[in-house]
Design an enzyme around this catalytic site. Structure first.
Site, PDB file in Angstrom:
ATOM      1  N   SER A  34       0.852  -1.220   0.000  1.00  0.00           N
ATOM      2  CA  SER A  34       0.000   0.000   0.000  1.00  0.00           C
ATOM      3  C   SER A  34       0.875   1.253   0.000  1.00  0.00           C
ATOM      4  O   SER A  34       0.436   2.315  -0.438  1.00  0.00           O
ATOM      5  CB  SER A  34      -0.891   0.003   1.256  1.00  0.00           C
ATOM      6  OG  SER A  34      -0.068   0.102   2.419  1.00  0.00           O
ATOM      7  N   ASP A  59      -2.376  -8.375   3.447  1.00  0.00           N
ATOM      8  CA  ASP A  59      -2.846  -7.247   4.255  1.00  0.00           C
ATOM      9  C   ASP A  59      -3.058  -7.805   5.668  1.00  0.00           C
ATOM     10  O   ASP A  59      -3.873  -8.711   5.854  1.00  0.00           O
ATOM     11  CB  ASP A  59      -4.169  -6.693   3.692  1.00  0.00           C
ATOM     12  CG  ASP A  59      -4.578  -5.425   4.441  1.00  0.00           C
ATOM     13  OD1 ASP A  59      -5.145  -4.527   3.811  1.00  0.00           O
ATOM     14  OD2 ASP A  59      -4.299  -5.349   5.664  1.00  0.00           O
ATOM     15  N   SER A 126       7.998   5.178  17.916  1.00  0.00           N
ATOM     16  CA  SER A 126       8.435   6.481  17.414  1.00  0.00           C
ATOM     17  C   SER A 126       8.563   7.477  18.554  1.00  0.00           C
ATOM     18  O   SER A 126       7.828   7.411  19.536  1.00  0.00           O
ATOM     19  CB  SER A 126       7.407   6.986  16.396  1.00  0.00           C
ATOM     20  OG  SER A 126       7.628   8.353  16.092  1.00  0.00           O
ATOM     21  N   TYR A 151      -1.771   9.258  14.138  1.00  0.00           N
ATOM     22  CA  TYR A 151      -0.652   8.352  13.814  1.00  0.00           C
ATOM     23  C   TYR A 151       0.160   8.105  15.083  1.00  0.00           C
ATOM     24  O   TYR A 151       0.389   6.965  15.478  1.00  0.00           O
ATOM     25  CB  TYR A 151       0.234   8.927  12.702  1.00  0.00           C
ATOM     26  CG  TYR A 151       1.641   8.380  12.776  1.00  0.00           C
ATOM     27  CD1 TYR A 151       2.660   9.149  13.340  1.00  0.00           C
ATOM     28  CD2 TYR A 151       1.927   7.095  12.368  1.00  0.00           C
ATOM     29  CE1 TYR A 151       3.929   8.631  13.470  1.00  0.00           C
ATOM     30  CE2 TYR A 151       3.205   6.561  12.496  1.00  0.00           C
ATOM     31  CZ  TYR A 151       4.199   7.348  13.055  1.00  0.00           C
ATOM     32  OH  TYR A 151       5.466   6.839  13.200  1.00  0.00           O
ATOM     33  N   LYS A 155       0.858   4.629  17.859  1.00  0.00           N
ATOM     34  CA  LYS A 155       2.115   4.084  18.392  1.00  0.00           C
ATOM     35  C   LYS A 155       2.031   3.945  19.921  1.00  0.00           C
ATOM     36  O   LYS A 155       2.468   2.962  20.503  1.00  0.00           O
ATOM     37  CB  LYS A 155       3.296   4.992  18.020  1.00  0.00           C
ATOM     38  CG  LYS A 155       3.614   5.019  16.532  1.00  0.00           C
ATOM     39  CD  LYS A 155       4.029   3.650  16.017  1.00  0.00           C
ATOM     40  CE  LYS A 155       4.400   3.686  14.545  1.00  0.00           C
ATOM     41  NZ  LYS A 155       4.724   2.353  14.013  1.00  0.00           N
TER      42      LYS A 155
HETATM   43  C1  WQD Z   1      11.150  17.357  10.029  1.00  0.00           C
HETATM   44  C2  WQD Z   1      11.237  18.867  10.110  1.00  0.00           C
HETATM   45  C3  WQD Z   1       9.180  20.001   9.616  1.00  0.00           C
HETATM   46  C4  WQD Z   1       8.896  18.969   5.401  1.00  0.00           C
HETATM   47  C5  WQD Z   1       7.766  12.617  11.308  1.00  0.00           C
HETATM   48  C6  WQD Z   1       6.890  11.757  12.175  1.00  0.00           C
HETATM   49  C7  WQD Z   1       7.750  10.762  12.916  1.00  0.00           C
HETATM   50  C8  WQD Z   1       8.533   9.985  11.917  1.00  0.00           C
HETATM   51  C9  WQD Z   1       9.411  10.925  11.102  1.00  0.00           C
HETATM   52  C10 WQD Z   1       7.419   7.982  11.213  1.00  0.00           C
HETATM   53  C11 WQD Z   1      10.014  19.482  10.775  1.00  0.00           C
HETATM   54  C12 WQD Z   1      10.255  20.345   8.596  1.00  0.00           C
HETATM   55  C13 WQD Z   1       9.329  19.050   6.715  1.00  0.00           C
HETATM   56  C14 WQD Z   1       8.908  20.129   4.588  1.00  0.00           C
HETATM   57  C15 WQD Z   1       9.781  21.404   6.422  1.00  0.00           C
HETATM   58  N1  WQD Z   1       7.666   9.282  11.046  1.00  0.00           N
HETATM   59  N2  WQD Z   1       9.767  20.252   7.205  1.00  0.00           N
HETATM   60  N3  WQD Z   1       9.359  21.314   5.135  1.00  0.00           N
HETATM   61  O1  WQD Z   1       7.658  15.576  11.525  1.00  0.00           O
HETATM   62  O2  WQD Z   1       9.945  15.389  12.675  1.00  0.00           O
HETATM   63  O3  WQD Z   1       8.633  13.347  12.117  1.00  0.00           O
HETATM   64  O4  WQD Z   1       8.536  11.831  10.432  1.00  0.00           O
HETATM   65  O5  WQD Z   1       7.839   7.271  12.063  1.00  0.00           O
HETATM   66  O6  WQD Z   1       6.909   9.928  13.668  1.00  0.00           O
HETATM   67  O7  WQD Z   1       6.261  12.590  13.131  1.00  0.00           O
HETATM   68  O8  WQD Z   1       9.686  14.647  10.288  1.00  0.00           O
HETATM   69  O9  WQD Z   1      10.660  15.092   8.067  1.00  0.00           O
HETATM   70  O10 WQD Z   1       8.179  15.557   8.425  1.00  0.00           O
HETATM   71  O11 WQD Z   1       9.866  17.041   9.469  1.00  0.00           O
HETATM   72  O12 WQD Z   1      10.182  22.476   6.906  1.00  0.00           O
HETATM   73  O13 WQD Z   1       8.515  20.125   3.376  1.00  0.00           O
HETATM   74  O14 WQD Z   1      11.276  19.397   8.782  1.00  0.00           O
HETATM   75  O15 WQD Z   1       8.447  21.175   9.962  1.00  0.00           O
HETATM   76  O16 WQD Z   1      10.432  20.593  11.547  1.00  0.00           O
HETATM   77  P1  WQD Z   1       8.942  14.862  11.701  1.00  0.00           P
HETATM   78  P2  WQD Z   1       9.561  15.554   8.969  1.00  0.00           P
END
Ligand code: WQD
Length: 341
Positions: A34, A59, A126, A151, A155
């Site tokens: 998926s 699935d 996470s 999400y 977890k």
């Molecule tokens: C990182 C930083 C954004 C995109 C998430 C989940 C976590 C794990 C990892 C699964 C933040 C900034 C992002 C963009 C930006 N997922 N950003 N412009 O949110 O820390 O963690 O992904 O396990 O559980 O919560 O990761 O990479 O989305 O963001 O400025 O286009 O980059 O604001 O500060 P995040 P991310």
């Protein structure tokens, strides 16, 4: 020794499959495709050779299919459970799909393994379970707070399901709370393959640099951080893969001190969005097209791991640098056959 890897064609799952094979295990992959691509199976084989690598497209919400799987693969000695939906924004739009997908699949896996003697279980958790932690760096005894997204809540609930199940059965488990996985295997045969517009920072950066995306929006530069942009703990996906094998061996060698152990898996170093951009520009020698934009709903300002426990108790430490992670991500992007539009 056969190890089930659910979500084994996904980003972290595929890298862990490679590491398991390198360490002499026989992974069996379940994936419902998926949010992954069957070509990842060939990518793994391009790295490890044309070995027998069983793959079942199942699935995990299909209770009968899960039971039939365990009746067929009777030599499974451990399960590394990655399979879950993981887009924070999507989970806010569609919480029921997230609770159903992430929790039903976990329950059906557990129902099938608790009756099996000595089965080992590793769960992909996470750092999101900490919400906006008050104190940095984040330790395993930092209080879990209601995560900002459904999400993240799946977890937290999953961890509780595993804890309660382990207390009532022979199940032994290790929960690995990831920080921010980035990068790709050095061969560029596997990597992060977000379908559609990337939610995460690094794939959005590499797609902007290669011209698939116009411009990166930096979500907020008015946070209480040194340069105003959010700080995260970015860990090379291969370091994270290795942590899974070390955790599995801790369980297999019966080294665990309690039925469920929890480890934060990060580098222990916080890096801001701007520092990621500047490091990426330095290693690729090209300017990145970005602008500052409004904060993203649900983002925390700062999150990075205290790695004392994972270093000293689990005996694992991240060894790869941020530069290596970002250059491997760029190398992967440049080598991708079809660009994801
Ligand atoms: C990182 C930083 C954004 C995109 C998430 C989940 C976590 C794990 C990892 C699964 C933040 C900034 C992002 C963009 C930006 N997922 N950003 N412009 O949110 O820390 O963690 O992904 O396990 O559980 O919560 O990761 O990479 O989305 O963001 O400025 O286009 O980059 O604001 O500060 P995040 P991310």
């Amino acid at each position: 020794m056969q190890i089930l890897v659910t979500g084994g064609l996904g980003f972290i799952g595929s890298h862990t499959v490679v590491e398991l094979i390198h360490r002499g295990y026989q992974p069996v992959i379940i994936d419902n495709l998926s949010n992954s691509n069957i070509e990842v199976l060939q990518g793994i084989k391009n790295i490890v050779g044309e070995i027998d690598l069983p793959f079942e497209q199942i699935d995990l919400k299909d209770k009968l299919a899960v039971t039939n799987f365990f009746n067929t693969y009777t030599d499974i000695k451990g399960v590394i459970h990655f399979a879950a939906s993981k887009a924070v924004g999507e989970s806010v739009q569609n919480p029921l799909m997230y609770y159903d997908n992430n929790l039903t699949s976990l329950i059906y896996i557990l129902q099938n393994i608790v009756s099996k003697k000595d089965m080992k279980f590793i769960f992909s958790s996470s750092c999101t379970v900490y919400g906006q932690a008050e104190v940095m760096p984040i330790t395993e005894i930092s209080p879990r707070q209601k995560p900002v997204s459904p999400y993240g809540n799946t977890k937290t609930i999953a961890e509780d399901i595993i804890n309660d199940t382990a207390m009532a059965t022979d199940l032994q488990a290790i929960l690995l709370r990831y920080f921010n996985p980035i990068g790709a295997h050095s061969s560029a045969e596997i990597g992060e393959l977000p379908l559609g517009v990337p939610q995460n920072l690094v794939p959005f950066i590499t797609q902007t640099a290669i011209g698939i995306r116009e411009e990166l929006s930096v979500f907020g530069n008015d946070y209480p951080t040194p340069d105003g942009t959010c700080v995260r703990d970015y860990i090379h996906v291969m370091d994270l893969a290795e942590a899974h094998v070390v955790a599995l061996e801790r369980l297999l060698n019966k080294k665990v001190s309690q039925k469920v152990e929890v480890f934060n898996v990060g580098t222990g170093k916080g890096t801001s969005v701007l520092e990621i951009i500047q490091t990426f520009e330095k290693i690729t020698g090209q300017k990145l097209n970005y602008k500052y934009a409004a904060r993203r709903e649900g983002d925390t300002a700062i999150a990075y791991a205290d790695t004392t426990k994972v270093n000293e108790t689990l005996g694992w430490k991240a060894t790869r640098t941020l530069e290596e992670a970002l250059s491997s991500a760029w190398n992967w992007q440049e080598n991708q056959k079809q660009h994801t539009i």
